[in-house]
Design a protein around this motif. Structure first.
Motif, short mmCIF file in Angstrom:
data_model
loop_
_atom_site.label_atom_id
_atom_site.label_comp_id
_atom_site.label_asym_id
_atom_site.label_seq_id
_atom_site.Cartn_x
_atom_site.Cartn_y
_atom_site.Cartn_z
N GLY A 121 0.81 -1.21 0.00
CA GLY A 121 0.00 0.00 0.00
C GLY A 121 0.84 1.26 0.00
N LEU A 122 1.91 1.26 0.79
CA LEU A 122 2.79 2.43 0.84
C LEU A 122 3.54 2.63 -0.47
N ALA A 123 3.93 1.51 -1.10
CA ALA A 123 4.58 1.63 -2.41
C ALA A 123 3.61 2.24 -3.43
N TRP A 124 2.35 1.86 -3.35
CA TRP A 124 1.32 2.42 -4.23
C TRP A 124 1.14 3.91 -3.98
N PHE A 125 1.14 4.32 -2.73
CA PHE A 125 1.08 5.75 -2.39
C PHE A 125 2.30 6.47 -2.93
N ASP A 126 3.46 5.84 -2.76
CA ASP A 126 4.71 6.49 -3.16
C ASP A 126 4.76 6.71 -4.67
N GLU A 127 4.21 5.79 -5.43
CA GLU A 127 4.17 5.95 -6.89
C GLU A 127 3.41 7.21 -7.29
N ARG A 128 2.49 7.61 -6.47
CA ARG A 128 1.65 8.77 -6.77
C ARG A 128 2.11 10.03 -6.05
#
Length: 358
Positions: A121-128
Motif C-alpha cells: 500500500g505504501l509503495a502504491w502511495f509512493d508511486e503517486r
C-alpha cells in the motif's frame, strides 16, 4: 488523551473506501459536504479495491488537487477483503462473515502478512507522490499481528471504531515522511475468493442492523468488566509511545432499511453524548451517497457540529494533539492538512509537483 490546551474541539469528516470503482459515489459525498461548508476531508484510499488492478487518471488527478487544497489521503488497507483462513469461534465467524461481510482485511492477519500488505500500500502511495501519515484498517478491525505491524511504521495515527490513536514512534520534528521509510516490494496479487469466506464485493462499510451503539458488540471496543477478547479481534493495548482518545465514529448503516432508519438517530445521540469531547468523527461510505435521506442527515449533522467545532483532517488533529501532549515544535514532515482551522492558503497546501520534488 485530552484536548490540547487552548485548542478548539475538532470535527473530522472521513470518506471511506476511496477507489476508482467507488469514485462517483465519493464525489457525490464531497459535493454534499461542500454544500454545507468547504472543509478539509480525510480520504481513505484502497490501492487494490477487491483485488482489482484498475486505475483512474481522473480519480487520481482529483485526489492530487484535493491534497494540494488541504485534504488528506490515508492508507485504508490494501484490497479491503478478508482473505485469511476462517476461524472456528462463533464471534469470529459473525464479525468477519456477517458484520463486515468479508471486508475486515486486517482482522485476522499475522504480523508478517499485515506488514506485506502495508508495504504494498505504501509503495502504491509512493508511486503517486502521496504522503501517508495515517493508516485505518478496513472495518476498523485489527488483529494482534496487525497492531504489531502498524506500530512498526512511522504512521502518525491509526483509528479503530472506538478510539483515535496518536502514534508517537518518531519525533514530531522528524523530516522523514512515513512512506519514504518503506522499501519497494514487488506487487503480489491477493486472492479475494478464499474458500469459506462470505463476501459481497459490492459492499464497503460494516453491515449491521441496526448499528450497535457504544462499546457493546463492536470489535474495537473492550467488553464490559474487562474480560479478555478473542485473539483474532482484540484491540491490543496501545504501545507505550501512543495515546488513545475515546471517540466513537458516527456511521450510517446503509445496507438495509432498518439500518437507514435507526443509524441516523444513533448518530445524533452519540454526537450529543460527545459534546464535551475534543474530537467527533463522522464516517461516510460510498453507499451512503445512494440514499438522499442519509446524505441530508449527514449535511445537517455537519452543519450542527461546525457551530462549535473546527474541521480538521485526521492528520491535522493528530499533529495538534501530539504537539499539545509533548510541547515540542510542530512536525516538519510533509503535511496533509492544516493543524488548525482550515485555511485555503495554509503553508501546507503545496502543489503535487512540489510534494513529489520533496
Amino acid at each position: 488523551m485530552s484536548a490540547p490546551p487552548n485548542e478548539p474541539a475538532a470535527l473530522c469528516v472521513v470518506i471511506h473506501d476511496v477507489a476508482p470503482a467507488t469514485w462517483p459515489d465519493c464525489l457525490r459525498l464531497l459535493q454534499a459536504v461542500r454544500a454545507v461548508a468547504d472543509i478539509p476531508v480525510t480520504w481513505l484510499a484502497v490501492p487494490r479495491w477487491h483485488g482489482g488492478e484498475g486505475r483512474s487518471p481522473a480519480c487520481e488527478a482529483a485526489l492530487d488537487s484535493l491534497l494540494a487544497d488541504g485534504h488528506e489521503i490515508a492508507l485504508h488497507g490494501y484490497a479491503h477483503l478478508d482473505t485469511a483462513a476462517p476461524d472456528a469461534g462463533w464471534r469470529s465467524r459473525f464479525l468477519r462473515g456477517v458484520y463486515t461481510e468479508g471486508e475486515g482485511e486486517f482482522a485476522a492477519l499475522d504480523a508478517h502478512e499485515a506488514r506485506r500488505r502495508i508495504e504494498l500500500g505504501l509503495a502504491w502511495f509512493d508511486e503517486r507522490g502521496w504522503p501517508a501519515s495515517g493508516f485505518v484498517a478496513p472495518a476498523w478491525l485489527l488483529s494482534d499481528g496487525a497492531w504489531e505491524a502498524v506500530r512498526s511504521y512511522p504512521f502518525l495515527y491509526t483509528t479503530t471504531w472506538s478510539h483515535f490513536h496518536v502514534l508517537m514512534r518518531i519525533p514530531l520534528d522528524s523530516s522523514i515522511p512515513a512512506q519514504s521509510m518503506n522499501p519497494s516490494m514487488p506487487e503480489e496479487s491477493l486472492n479475494p475468493s478464499t474458500p469459506g469466506q462470505s463476501m459481497n464485493p459490492s459492499m464497503s462499510e460494516p453491515s449491521v442492523t441496526p448499528p450497535v451503539p457504544a462499546p457493546l458488540l463492536h470489535p474495537s471496543c473492550p467488553r464490559q468488566g474487562g474480560s479478555r477478547r478473542e485473539p483474532a479481534f482484540s484491540e491490543s493495548p496501545p504501545p507505550p509511545s501512543s495515546s488513545a482518545l475515546l471517540s466513537p465514529s458516527l456511521v450510517y448503516a446503509a445496507r438495509n432499511r432498518a439500518g437507514r432508519i435507526v443509524s441516523p438517530r444513533l448518530a445524533w445521540t452519540l454526537a450529543r453524548l460527545m459534546h464535551a469531547s475534543p474530537l467527533v468523527r463522522l464516517a461516510l461510505h460510498p453507499r451512503d451517497a445512494r440514499h438522499p435521506a442519509l446524505v441530508r442527515h449527514a449535511q445537517q449533522l455537519i452543519e450542527h457540529l461546525l457551530q462549535s467545532r473546527v474541521a480538521l483532517t485526521k492528520s491535522g488533529f493528530a499533529r495538534q494533539s501530539a504537539a499539545g501532549a509533548t510541547s515540542t515544535a510542530p512536525n516538519s514532515r510533509p503535511a496533509t492538512s492544516a493543524t488548525g482551522p482550515y485555511r485555503r492558503n495554509n503553508a501546507d497546501n503545496h502543489s503535487a509537483a512540489d510534494r513529489r520534488a520533496r
